[in-house]
Every structure is written in structure tokens, then in C-alpha cells.
Design a protein around this motif. Sequence first.
Motif, PDB file in Angstrom:
ATOM      1  N   LEU A 197       0.832  -1.203   0.000  1.00  0.00           N
ATOM      2  CA  LEU A 197       0.000   0.000   0.000  1.00  0.00           C
ATOM      3  C   LEU A 197       0.867   1.254   0.000  1.00  0.00           C
ATOM      4  O   LEU A 197       0.615   2.204  -0.749  1.00  0.00           O
ATOM      5  N   ARG A 198       1.910   1.243   0.819  1.00  0.00           N
ATOM      6  CA  ARG A 198       2.807   2.406   0.877  1.00  0.00           C
ATOM      7  C   ARG A 198       3.513   2.594  -0.465  1.00  0.00           C
ATOM      8  O   ARG A 198       3.664   3.717  -0.944  1.00  0.00           O
ATOM      9  N   ALA A 199       3.919   1.483  -1.089  1.00  0.00           N
ATOM     10  CA  ALA A 199       4.592   1.571  -2.390  1.00  0.00           C
ATOM     11  C   ALA A 199       3.642   2.092  -3.460  1.00  0.00           C
ATOM     12  O   ALA A 199       4.071   2.667  -4.463  1.00  0.00           O
ATOM     13  N   SER A 200       2.322   1.901  -3.238  1.00  0.00           N
ATOM     14  CA  SER A 200       1.336   2.392  -4.188  1.00  0.00           C
ATOM     15  C   SER A 200       0.943   3.836  -3.903  1.00  0.00           C
ATOM     16  O   SER A 200       0.019   4.366  -4.522  1.00  0.00           O
ATOM     17  N   GLY A 201       1.585   4.442  -2.920  1.00  0.00           N
ATOM     18  CA  GLY A 201       1.328   5.853  -2.629  1.00  0.00           C
ATOM     19  C   GLY A 201       0.278   6.112  -1.567  1.00  0.00           C
ATOM     20  O   GLY A 201      -0.082   7.261  -1.318  1.00  0.00           O
ATOM     21  N   TYR A 202      -0.241   5.058  -0.929  1.00  0.00           N
ATOM     22  CA  TYR A 202      -1.241   5.263   0.131  1.00  0.00           C
ATOM     23  C   TYR A 202      -0.524   5.687   1.405  1.00  0.00           C
ATOM     24  O   TYR A 202       0.193   4.896   2.026  1.00  0.00           O
ATOM     25  N   ASP A 203      -0.701   6.973   1.797  1.00  0.00           N
ATOM     26  CA  ASP A 203       0.074   7.448   2.955  1.00  0.00           C
ATOM     27  C   ASP A 203      -0.798   7.836   4.144  1.00  0.00           C
ATOM     28  O   ASP A 203      -0.308   8.404   5.122  1.00  0.00           O
ATOM     29  N   ARG A 204      -2.111   7.499   4.072  1.00  0.00           N
ATOM     30  CA  ARG A 204      -2.951   7.775   5.231  1.00  0.00           C
ATOM     31  C   ARG A 204      -2.688   6.736   6.331  1.00  0.00           C
ATOM     32  O   ARG A 204      -2.088   5.695   6.073  1.00  0.00           O
ATOM     33  N   PRO A 205      -3.153   7.030   7.564  1.00  0.00           N
ATOM     34  CA  PRO A 205      -2.962   6.028   8.626  1.00  0.00           C
ATOM     35  C   PRO A 205      -3.689   4.727   8.268  1.00  0.00           C
ATOM     36  O   PRO A 205      -4.749   4.772   7.635  1.00  0.00           O
ATOM     37  N   ILE A 206      -3.117   3.609   8.667  1.00  0.00           N
ATOM     38  CA  ILE A 206      -3.776   2.306   8.509  1.00  0.00           C
ATOM     39  C   ILE A 206      -4.130   1.818   9.911  1.00  0.00           C
ATOM     40  O   ILE A 206      -3.307   1.882  10.826  1.00  0.00           O
ATOM     41  N   TRP A 207      -5.391   1.363  10.053  1.00  0.00           N
ATOM     42  CA  TRP A 207      -5.899   0.986  11.378  1.00  0.00           C
ATOM     43  C   TRP A 207      -5.737  -0.520  11.575  1.00  0.00           C
ATOM     44  O   TRP A 207      -6.009  -1.312  10.666  1.00  0.00           O
ATOM     45  N   LEU A 208      -5.327  -0.911  12.778  1.00  0.00           N
ATOM     46  CA  LEU A 208      -5.040  -2.321  13.041  1.00  0.00           C
ATOM     47  C   LEU A 208      -5.897  -2.900  14.153  1.00  0.00           C
ATOM     48  O   LEU A 208      -6.079  -2.277  15.201  1.00  0.00           O
ATOM     49  N   HIS A 209      -6.413  -4.092  13.934  1.00  0.00           N
ATOM     50  CA  HIS A 209      -6.983  -4.912  15.004  1.00  0.00           C
ATOM     51  C   HIS A 209      -5.846  -5.207  16.003  1.00  0.00           C
ATOM     52  O   HIS A 209      -4.685  -5.398  15.598  1.00  0.00           O
ATOM     53  N   GLY A 210      -6.169  -5.246  17.286  1.00  0.00           N
ATOM     54  CA  GLY A 210      -5.156  -5.424  18.320  1.00  0.00           C
ATOM     55  C   GLY A 210      -4.267  -6.640  18.135  1.00  0.00           C
ATOM     56  O   GLY A 210      -3.081  -6.629  18.493  1.00  0.00           O
ATOM     57  N   ALA A 211      -4.811  -7.708  17.538  1.00  0.00           N
ATOM     58  CA  ALA A 211      -4.046  -8.943  17.374  1.00  0.00           C
ATOM     59  C   ALA A 211      -2.893  -8.776  16.371  1.00  0.00           C
ATOM     60  O   ALA A 211      -1.986  -9.603  16.326  1.00  0.00           O
TER      61      ALA A 211
END
Length: 350
Positions: A198-212
Motif C-alpha cells: 500500500l505504501r509503495a502504491s502511494g497510500y500514505d494515510r494512517p492504517i488501522w489495526l486490530h489489536g491482534a
Amino acid sequence: MSASFHPNPDRPHPDRWIKVRPEGLYVEPGGFHIDPVRPVERAIVTHGHSDHARPGNRHVLATPATLAIMRQRIGEAAGGSLQPLEYGEGLTVGDVAVRLVPAGHVLGSAQVVLEHAGSRVVVSGDYKRRPDRTCLPFEPVPCDVFVTEATFGLPVFRHPPDLGEVGRLLHSMSLFPERSHVVGVYALGKCQRLITLLRASGYDRPIWLHGALEPMCRLYREHGVELGELRPATAAAKEELKGALVLAPPSAVADRWARRLADPVVAMASGWMRVRQRARQRGVELPLVISDHADWDELCRTLEDVGAPEVWVTHGREEALVHYATRRGIRARALALIGFEDEDSEEGVS
Ligand SMILES: [Zn+2]
Ligand SMILES: [Zn+2]
């Protein structure tokens, strides 16, 4: 490298010193098992996935990253004593020279190169051949016997380009900017690889993670893998997750956990998403074919690259690859190893 095995007491065929035992592949002159499925005295572990890195062995040899992953996942049970071996470093265990080389599967993943009595055998563990920013690329090592996985060992399995799959995800996000997108990913490997894609594709917004998923992302970062801004999804308000990208273990995307999200589009990143029926069964609207295993073409190319006159096929669909190798003049047989589930397929929470 020799092309044949003539009966020669000085150069015994590797099937004389590498044995399939109920607890796993046993290298007799070294007194150790590789990825044993039951606790043993001495184990070499190829990588941290739970079907390869099991608890309770007395002594464990693996790359430093794999040992760190094992310690994080299973704590004390990772092994009585843990011995790190860097890629490319040589070590003699009993009467066997051992070396670990990158397998390109997940962080720390290794092929085990064994030399004994004039023969070289390479046990691949799990591997893939396409670029992955989260680990070193697979290194082909010429050998007399190559032991290969065959998780996707059928000609129908051809994984599409991974950046194309990520492009489909980003496209869906632009079509439905009000909805959250939740993607099921395995905690070790797939999660971090998807983030780097995703980062390599230019997506620079925050990514949200499940706690696990958080502890393993932290570990990857500690090993120098850049993941950009990650936020805990569990603490977020529903409003905040509108239009957000949320990653969760496969088991969480379809259950109550995902209902906290804003009208979620359910996606899943797995090599098995190539099989439409599996995607449907799991209620996946947006299947993304992203795998950490070699597809059919990568398996065939790898047999070419290592040039072994003999291959042992394990861990998946053995018959097609055995047939393919035989047709190309390579001696081939299926190894009846049990206890390996594919982390890509079902549970994948741990
Ligand atoms: Zn694996
Ligand atoms: Zn595996």
C-alpha cells in the motif's frame, strides 16, 4: 554437483541420512529435525508460522528474526535454548554442515542447506519468488536434492501481480469513500507485506489495526521494516473509521468485531482468494489474491534455478509437481510429511 546417485558407500544417497519420522524430517548424522511437528531434542526452524515453529523443543536453531518471532508468539515455550544463526553463516552440527539462506517467505524465513558425505540437500521451508519489501529475496542454491513446498502446486494457481491487487483495493476505496474497508490478513507476514505494498502504491494515510496484529507489526519495525503510520482500530470511534482502511485477522473480519466499522467492505488478502468459492464461503466481497507462497510458475522456475537432479515435494499438492519434474528428467517423489496447515487458508489469528 553430480547428476546421478550410483551406489557408493562413500557417498550415500540422501534418503539414507534424511528420514521422514512421525515428528518430522530428521537429519540423522546431525541428530536434528527440521520444523518438527512434535517436541524434539534439537530442531532447526525455517520460519515463524505456527505450523513450522512449534513449542516445546529442547534446542532450537533459527535466524535471529525467526527466534524473535517465536519468542513473541509462544514465549518460554519457544525452546529450552535458542541458538541464532545468521544467513550465510556456516555451522557444523554433528556430522552435517548447516547454513541458512533467505527463502523470501516472511521476515526471517530461511532455507536450510545441509551438506553431508559429499551431497548437498536444500530444504526450502515455505518460499516465494516475487519481491517483498519485508524480507530478503529467495536465494537459489544449487544442490543434489531440493525439498520443495507445493502449497499452490497446480497449474491453475497463477498469482496475479500483487500491486494490481492492491490497486483494486484502492479503487474500491475511491468508489466508496464513506465506507470502511476491512481486510483479513494473517498476522505474520501478510499483514506487513500488504502495508508495504500500500505504501509503495502511494497510500500514505494512517492504517488501522486490530489489536491482534499490533505486536508483530512492532517486531517488523524493530527489524527495520518501514510501515508508515499505524493506529489501533479497537480504540477508534465509529465516525473515525468512515472511509478508513482497517486490517484484521481473517477470523475477525466476518464477526462481531467488524460491525463496529462503518458499513464495511469486507476484503481478504490470501493466495486462496483465487478460489472464488472460498471467498464466497467467507463472505468476502473483495478477494485479493496476494500470497506468500510460490505459485505454479514460481515452483517450476525454482526447480530450474536450483538445478537439482532430484526433488522431494511436500506440504500441499505434491502430485502435479512430481509429474512435471519427472517429465523434465528430474527424479521426484512426494514426501509424506504431516501436520502442515497452510497459514494462508483458515485460522490465522495467532
Ligand atoms: Zn509459512
Ligand atoms: Zn507452511
